[in-house]
Design an enzyme around this catalytic site. Structure first.
Site, PDB file in Angstrom:
ATOM      1  CG  ASP A  17      31.449  64.004   6.397  1.00  0.00           C
ATOM      2  OD1 ASP A  17      30.816  63.612   7.403  1.00  0.00           O
ATOM      3  OD2 ASP A  17      32.133  65.044   6.399  1.00  0.00           O
ATOM      4  CG  ASN A  19      25.631  59.406   7.118  1.00  0.00           C
ATOM      5  OD1 ASN A  19      25.534  59.659   5.918  1.00  0.00           O
ATOM      6  ND2 ASN A  19      26.207  58.301   7.573  1.00  0.00           N
ATOM      7  CG  HIS A  34      24.913  57.484  11.392  1.00  0.00           C
ATOM      8  ND1 HIS A  34      25.855  58.161  10.646  1.00  0.00           N
ATOM      9  CD2 HIS A  34      25.033  57.973  12.655  1.00  0.00           C
ATOM     10  CE1 HIS A  34      26.508  59.020  11.425  1.00  0.00           C
ATOM     11  NE2 HIS A  34      26.020  58.922  12.645  1.00  0.00           N
ATOM     12  CG  LEU A 128      33.138  45.725  -6.017  1.00  0.00           C
ATOM     13  CD1 LEU A 128      33.846  46.791  -6.853  1.00  0.00           C
ATOM     14  CD2 LEU A 128      31.756  46.224  -5.602  1.00  0.00           C
TER      15      LEU A 128
HETATM   16  C1  IPE Z   1      35.253  61.185   8.408  1.00  0.00           C
HETATM   17  O1  IPE Z   1      34.138  61.966   8.687  1.00  0.00           O
HETATM   18  C2  IPE Z   1      35.021  59.787   8.886  1.00  0.00           C
HETATM   19  C3  IPE Z   1      34.006  59.012   8.168  1.00  0.00           C
HETATM   20  C4  IPE Z   1      33.320  59.426   7.140  1.00  0.00           C
HETATM   21  C5  IPE Z   1      33.799  57.694   8.659  1.00  0.00           C
HETATM   22  P1  IPE Z   1      34.048  62.869  10.016  1.00  0.00           P
HETATM   23  O2  IPE Z   1      32.747  63.568   9.945  1.00  0.00           O
HETATM   24  O3  IPE Z   1      34.313  62.042  11.205  1.00  0.00           O
HETATM   25  O4  IPE Z   1      35.264  63.871   9.822  1.00  0.00           O
HETATM   26  P2  IPE Z   1      35.492  65.330  10.412  1.00  0.00           P
HETATM   27  O5  IPE Z   1      35.343  65.231  11.890  1.00  0.00           O
HETATM   28  O6  IPE Z   1      34.464  66.218   9.818  1.00  0.00           O
HETATM   29  O7  IPE Z   1      36.869  65.680   9.967  1.00  0.00           O
HETATM   30  C1  IPE Z   2      29.569  60.417   8.301  1.00  0.00           C
HETATM   31  O1  IPE Z   2      28.553  61.302   8.635  1.00  0.00           O
HETATM   32  C2  IPE Z   2      29.437  59.094   9.000  1.00  0.00           C
HETATM   33  C3  IPE Z   2      30.423  58.884  10.068  1.00  0.00           C
HETATM   34  C4  IPE Z   2      31.424  59.665  10.354  1.00  0.00           C
HETATM   35  C5  IPE Z   2      30.262  57.671  10.868  1.00  0.00           C
HETATM   36  P1  IPE Z   2      28.666  62.261   9.867  1.00  0.00           P
HETATM   37  O2  IPE Z   2      28.088  61.585  11.052  1.00  0.00           O
HETATM   38  O3  IPE Z   2      30.040  62.749  10.061  1.00  0.00           O
HETATM   39  O4  IPE Z   2      27.725  63.459   9.413  1.00  0.00           O
HETATM   40  P2  IPE Z   2      27.954  64.989   9.638  1.00  0.00           P
HETATM   41  O5  IPE Z   2      29.309  65.323   9.113  1.00  0.00           O
HETATM   42  O6  IPE Z   2      27.852  65.232  11.116  1.00  0.00           O
HETATM   43  O7  IPE Z   2      26.869  65.656   8.864  1.00  0.00           O
HETATM   44 MG    MG Z   3      31.060  64.321   9.331  1.00  0.00          MG
END
Ligand code: IPE
Ligand code: IPE
Ligand code: MG
Length: 239
Positions: A17, A19, A34, A128
């Protein structure tokens, strides 16, 4: 890849999480974050043998992530195709067995085909076990598993009175994987966001503030080492 056997976690699952915030901090579009995040995956995969990790499970796209803008979703799907295209050969040659979990029904046929191919071409590997969760949600997975189990019961192939937690586990996407020992979430959020709900019943959790594109092999090694200090009791009393 050579595997070393320290007392680290055997199965690590990561909620990658942060990105979006990483990109935002640089005044860039979310997709830039991403792409930076996808680059980290190879480094963490390569770090696994050094940390004694045999199973790595990565949360790439949740069943809730469809709520994002159409352009972000399309960008992510195209990034998954690109990742497979670029990494497939290397993963195969390094002895990595790749699996995908999640519901494939809603994914583009082209991506599903590439996922199937990568699973097939790495099926003989064992160094792995890399599992990538795309359109994955813990509740969705349990719902789908229950439906399939119910069909088996209705068809008379499974006796309803014999159904217990091990029966249901056999119908989950993760049926061939051990439960995760350690679940890591980056970016400072302390929630599981529907990831591996069933499987993480007794997992250790580590929430780190680092955003995923900044999460290095060193961070990974540190977290795996710290895991070795934990006392996992599983409800029992230790002497
Ligand atoms: C969880 O992250 C999903 C992934 C990392 C793929 P999110 O960014 O979607 O989760 P919430 O919305 O903060 O709970
Ligand atoms: C995680 O990063 C990747 C996915 C959920 C696909 P986010 O896109 O949720 O990044 P933040 O949480 O908005 O920073
Ligand atoms: Mg996120």
């Amino acid at each position: 890849m050579t595997v070393q056997p320290p007392t680290g976690p055997r199965h690590v699952a990561i909620i990658m999480d942060g990105n979006g915030r990483w990109a935002q901090a640089r005044g860039k579009p979310r997709l830039f974050g991403h792409h930076a995040g996808a680059k980290r995956v190879r480094e963490i995969v390569e770090a696994c043998p050094h940390a004694g990790v045999r199973y790595l499970t990565l949360f790439a796209f949740s069943t809730e992530n469809w709520k994002r803008t159409q352009s972000e979703v399309a960008g992510l799907m195209s990034l998954f195709r690109r990742y497979i295209r670029r990494e497939a050969r290397e993963l195969r040659d390094e002895g990595v067995r790749v699996r995908f979990i999640g519901d494939r029904v809603r994914l583009e046929p082209k991506l599903v085909r590439m996922m199937d191919e990568l699973e097939l071409m790495t099926a003989h590997n064992d160094a792995l076990h890399l599992t990538i969760a795309i359109n994955y949600g813990g509740r969705d997975e349990i719902g789908r598993a229950t439906k399939r189990l119910a069909r088996e019961v209705a068809a008379g192939r499974i006796d309803a009175d014999s159904v217990d937690e091990t029966t249901l586990a056999r119908f989950l996407d993760t049926c061939v994987l051990p439960d995760p020992d350690l679940v890591i979430r980056t970016s400072g959020e302390a929630r599981i966001s529907n990831f591996l709900l069933w499987q993480s019943a007794y997992s250790e959790y580590e929430f780190v503030d680092t955003l995923w594109p900044d999460f290095t092999a060193r961070h990974f090694g540190d977290v795996c080492r710290a895991y070795g200090q934990r006392d996992r009791r599983f409800g029992a009393v230790t002497a």
